[in-house]
Design a protein around this motif. Sequence first.
Motif, short mmCIF file in Angstrom:
data_model
loop_
_atom_site.label_atom_id
_atom_site.label_comp_id
_atom_site.label_asym_id
_atom_site.label_seq_id
_atom_site.Cartn_x
_atom_site.Cartn_y
_atom_site.Cartn_z
N ALA A 164 0.82 -1.21 0.00
CA ALA A 164 0.00 0.00 0.00
C ALA A 164 0.86 1.26 0.00
O ALA A 164 0.48 2.27 -0.59
CB ALA A 164 -0.93 0.00 1.21
N THR A 165 2.02 1.21 0.65
CA THR A 165 2.89 2.38 0.74
C THR A 165 3.73 2.59 -0.52
O THR A 165 4.26 3.66 -0.74
CB THR A 165 3.85 2.25 1.94
N GLY A 166 3.90 1.53 -1.30
CA GLY A 166 4.73 1.63 -2.49
C GLY A 166 6.19 1.30 -2.25
O GLY A 166 6.99 1.28 -3.18
N CYS A 167 6.56 1.08 -0.97
CA CYS A 167 7.95 0.72 -0.69
C CYS A 167 7.99 -0.65 -0.03
O CYS A 167 7.04 -1.09 0.59
CB CYS A 167 8.63 1.77 0.19
N LEU A 168 9.13 -1.28 -0.17
CA LEU A 168 9.34 -2.59 0.43
C LEU A 168 9.30 -2.43 1.94
O LEU A 168 9.95 -1.55 2.50
CB LEU A 168 10.71 -3.12 -0.02
N THR A 169 8.50 -3.26 2.61
CA THR A 169 8.37 -3.12 4.05
C THR A 169 8.88 -4.31 4.83
O THR A 169 9.30 -4.16 5.96
CB THR A 169 6.89 -2.88 4.45
N GLU A 170 8.84 -5.48 4.26
CA GLU A 170 9.25 -6.69 4.97
C GLU A 170 10.13 -7.55 4.06
O GLU A 170 9.65 -8.46 3.41
CB GLU A 170 8.03 -7.48 5.43
N PRO A 171 11.44 -7.24 4.02
CA PRO A 171 12.32 -7.95 3.09
C PRO A 171 12.84 -9.29 3.60
O PRO A 171 13.62 -9.94 2.94
CB PRO A 171 13.47 -6.97 2.91
N ASN A 172 12.42 -9.72 4.78
CA ASN A 172 12.98 -10.95 5.35
C ASN A 172 12.73 -12.18 4.49
O ASN A 172 13.65 -12.99 4.31
CB ASN A 172 12.46 -11.17 6.77
#
Length: 118
Positions: free
Chosen positions: A66-74
Amino acid sequence: MMLLTGARPGEVLVLRWEDVNTQWKGICIRDKVQGTREIPATPYMLHLLATLPRRNEWIFSSPTTATGCLTEPNNPHTRACKAAGLEGLTLHGLRRSFSSLTEWLETPAGVVAQIQGR
């Protein structure tokens, strides 16, 4: 990028294209200690960044959030490490590896602390 700069995972995820200064070869990182810090960007780092897609203002963008950025790269990180035979390497481990590499290069501790925002 974390291995090459020693930045924290959260600092890398919120980077925007406007934070990269190609003229003066620097990256402005927002950190939890000083607010912001300017770190040098090597030609190799700038080359790697130039290969990323420019979908929006975020360097590490995601078309599915929703934000357009990667949030959880794990999860992607874990899959990539497994494919490379590097199981157990965490995102924060990349930051620690940067610190270890600078010791091997005998980089002054004060310089490393400034780059890492400690």
